[in-house]
Design a protein around this motif. Structure first.
Motif, short mmCIF file in Angstrom:
data_model
loop_
_atom_site.label_atom_id
_atom_site.label_comp_id
_atom_site.label_asym_id
_atom_site.label_seq_id
_atom_site.Cartn_x
_atom_site.Cartn_y
_atom_site.Cartn_z
N VAL A 3 0.84 -1.20 0.00
CA VAL A 3 0.00 0.00 0.00
C VAL A 3 0.87 1.25 0.00
CG1 VAL A 3 -1.69 1.31 1.32
CG2 VAL A 3 -1.93 -1.16 1.12
N ALA A 4 1.99 1.21 0.74
CA ALA A 4 2.88 2.37 0.82
C ALA A 4 3.51 2.68 -0.55
CB ALA A 4 3.96 2.13 1.86
N GLN A 5 3.77 1.65 -1.33
CA GLN A 5 4.40 1.83 -2.64
C GLN A 5 3.39 2.16 -3.74
OE1 GLN A 5 6.15 -2.11 -2.75
NE2 GLN A 5 8.21 -1.28 -2.41
N GLU A 33 -3.15 -3.56 -7.74
CA GLU A 33 -4.52 -3.76 -7.29
C GLU A 33 -4.86 -2.69 -6.25
OE1 GLU A 33 -7.87 -4.31 -6.99
OE2 GLU A 33 -7.45 -6.39 -7.62
N TRP A 34 -5.89 -1.88 -6.53
CA TRP A 34 -6.28 -0.83 -5.61
C TRP A 34 -7.43 -1.25 -4.68
CZ3 TRP A 34 -4.06 0.77 -10.20
CH2 TRP A 34 -3.05 1.75 -10.10
N ILE A 35 -8.01 -2.44 -4.90
CA ILE A 35 -9.15 -2.85 -4.07
C ILE A 35 -8.84 -4.22 -3.47
CG2 ILE A 35 -11.65 -3.19 -4.00
CD1 ILE A 35 -11.93 -1.40 -6.40
#
Length: 209
Positions: A3-5, A33-35
């Motif tokens: 998520v940080a990257q 993947e954003w979800i």
């Protein structure tokens, strides 16, 4: 990719329904993947302006972590169902026979808890004015999907599918609606695939000389 990257969601499609398809994509050859979970889904909806920031607290007050993660899983499944529909019909007019393919979408829309409110908005040029906006009651996990389903429905009914395109980047999976003046758009964005194509063409020309 952690998520940080992960960069902010790519909203380059000129249509929210296609932006949703792009909530997983591979602009650099590796899927992003954003979800992945319920938190991701809520944040993507806010980022895409499909729900308002102040609705976040209502959602977390009404829906459990399990319900949110269930909504994210269903959203990913709905995304791939819609990807199949778009892939099938992109580049040509959609005829009435496609209606039966849209039953899953109509079934989801039938349970929407949408209502309208009058609020106040501050405009730098016009000052304070009334604002007509739509909100949802958050009772179940499907309510999160309704915000996306509504955009899909608008897209199917109003978009010219002959202008739905996939980026021409060799490894890119991003979709967009070509609303450019001459409908000659080829790339998800010039800063990503457009510049890579120009650089590749320059190298090829240099090598030929």
């Amino acid at each position: 990719m952690t998520v940080a990257q992960r960069p902010d969601p790519f909203l380059i499609a000129d249509n929210p329904a296609l932006d949703f398809l792009n909530s997983i994509c591979a602009p650099w050859g590796e899927d992003i993947e954003w979800i992945e979970n319920g938190d991701d889904l809520v944040e993507w909806l806010i980022h895409a302006e499909l729900i308002e920031k102040q609705e976040r607290d209502q959602i977390y007050a009404k829906l459990s972590r399990e319900q949110l993660d269930e909504a994210a899983e269903r959203a990913r499944n709905m995304r791939e169902w819609f990807r199949s529909f778009v892939t099938t019909h992109a580049g040509k007019p959609v005829n009435k026979n496609a209606l039966k393919e849209l039953k899953p979408l109509n079934d989801l829309l039938s349970g929407d808890h949408l209502y309208r409110q009058i609020g106040i908005i501050e405009d730098e040029e016009l000052g304070t004015k009334f604002h007509w906006h739509e909100l949802r009651r958050w009772h179940k996990s499907d309510d999160l999907l309704s915000a996306i389903a509504a955009e899909m429905g608008k897209f199917v009914c109003s978009a010219d599918f002959t202008l739905v395109k996939n980026c021409e980047g060799p490894t890119c999976t991003l979709w967009f609606l070509d609303i450019s003046k001459n409908h000659k758009r080829r790339w998800c964005s010039m800063s990503v695939c457009g510049n890579r194509a120009k650089a590749a063409a320059h190298r090829a020309k240099k090598k030929a000389h």
